[in-house]
Design a protein around this motif. Structure first.
Motif, short mmCIF file in Angstrom:
data_model
loop_
_atom_site.label_atom_id
_atom_site.label_comp_id
_atom_site.label_asym_id
_atom_site.label_seq_id
_atom_site.Cartn_x
_atom_site.Cartn_y
_atom_site.Cartn_z
N ALA A 109 0.83 -1.21 0.00
CA ALA A 109 0.00 0.00 0.00
C ALA A 109 0.86 1.25 0.00
N MET A 110 1.95 1.21 0.77
CA MET A 110 2.85 2.37 0.82
C MET A 110 3.59 2.54 -0.50
N GLN A 137 1.60 4.50 -2.82
CA GLN A 137 1.75 5.93 -2.54
C GLN A 137 3.01 6.47 -3.21
N TYR A 138 4.08 5.68 -3.20
CA TYR A 138 5.32 6.09 -3.86
C TYR A 138 5.06 6.32 -5.35
N ASN A 139 4.38 5.38 -5.99
CA ASN A 139 4.11 5.49 -7.42
C ASN A 139 3.21 6.68 -7.74
N ALA A 140 2.39 7.06 -6.77
CA ALA A 140 1.50 8.22 -6.97
C ALA A 140 2.19 9.53 -6.61
N THR A 163 3.01 10.47 -3.55
CA THR A 163 2.49 11.02 -2.30
C THR A 163 3.13 10.39 -1.07
N LEU A 164 4.13 9.54 -1.25
CA LEU A 164 4.71 8.82 -0.12
C LEU A 164 5.53 9.74 0.79
N ASP A 165 5.32 9.59 2.09
CA ASP A 165 6.19 10.23 3.09
C ASP A 165 7.32 9.25 3.38
N TYR A 185 7.56 5.78 5.76
CA TYR A 185 7.64 4.48 5.11
C TYR A 185 8.84 3.68 5.63
N ASN A 234 8.76 10.73 -9.92
CA ASN A 234 9.42 11.19 -8.70
C ASN A 234 10.80 11.78 -9.01
#
Length: 220
Positions: A44-45, A48-51, A53-55, A59, A184
């Motif tokens: 799931a995290m 978020q990376y691919n989107a 939006t990952l913190d 993570y 990214n």
């Protein structure tokens, strides 16, 4: 002669897949991780990376808890097996050829990835890179912690870390070639002199069209 640098992202650029995800799967397969909820949360995290939006600190604090009490020497043994049996079969033949072409021209090869550096350095060494940068992790009592050490090589952090490295080299006005799959890495794309999109994600593909960056599809 102008200094030149060939810089590569790692995951989904030089290899098929994400080395961090593959490492988590490896630890699961070896029963070093035994909680299936951890694997699901990790996936799931990564979404978020691919989107974009990952913190990253959050993570890594989560992800690294699996080896936080394991001696670095033991992690190193697992890594050797992981790279040999999981990663090397996933290296794109085009990546091998491209690296060899730069090496033949005596252009330094640098791998910069948003994966933790103990994974990145192992893989980059096998690929013949001259320099490898990943997210450095603090150690305590001979074990990796869950805390980042210094600037993480993520988004604009890749550019910052590259510039910090260049300051300690006999390099002025380097001409930078950069290869990546991920939006990214747009800060590094904007920094580089020539950009090559490899298996680009949707956002990066759109940016490539706007900037006339060449796009390539690499496969096994």
């Amino acid at each position: 002669m102008q200094n030149r640098l060939a810089i590569f992202d790692l995951d989904d650029t030089l290899i098929q897949g994400d080395s961090s995800v593959l490492w988590t799967q490896y630890l699961w397969d070896k029963q070093i991780i035994s909680d299936p909820q951890f694997v699901e949360a990790d996936k799931a995290m990564m979404a978020q990376y691919n989107a974009g939006t990952l913190d990253m600190p959050t993570y890594l604090h989560f992800n690294l808890q699996t080896i936080a009490n394991v001696k670095a020497g033991q992690v190193d043994i697992w890594l050797d097996d992981f790279v040999q049996n999981v990663i090397l079969p996933r290296v794109y033949p085009d990546a091998i050829r491209t690296i060899a072409n730069y090496r033949a021209k005596e252009i330094p090869i640098i791998v910069i990835s948003a994966t933790v550096s103990f994974i990145v350095k192992k893989i980059a060494a096998k690929l013949g890179a001259d320099v490898a940068m990943g997210i450095d992790i603090k150690q305590q009592d001979g074990c990796y912690t869950t805390e980042i050490d210094g600037i993480p090589t993520f988004k604009e952090g890749k550019v910052k870390r590259l510039l910090a490295w260049v300051r300690h080299q006999p390099i002025t006005d380097a001409y930078v070639y950069f290869y990546t799959d991920s939006a990214n890495d747009l800060p590094m794309c904007q920094f580089a002199d020539e950009v090559f999109i490899i298996n680009g994600d949707e956002r990066l593909t759109q940016a490539a069209l706007e900037h006339n960056w060449p796009q390539y599809t690499w496969g096994l």
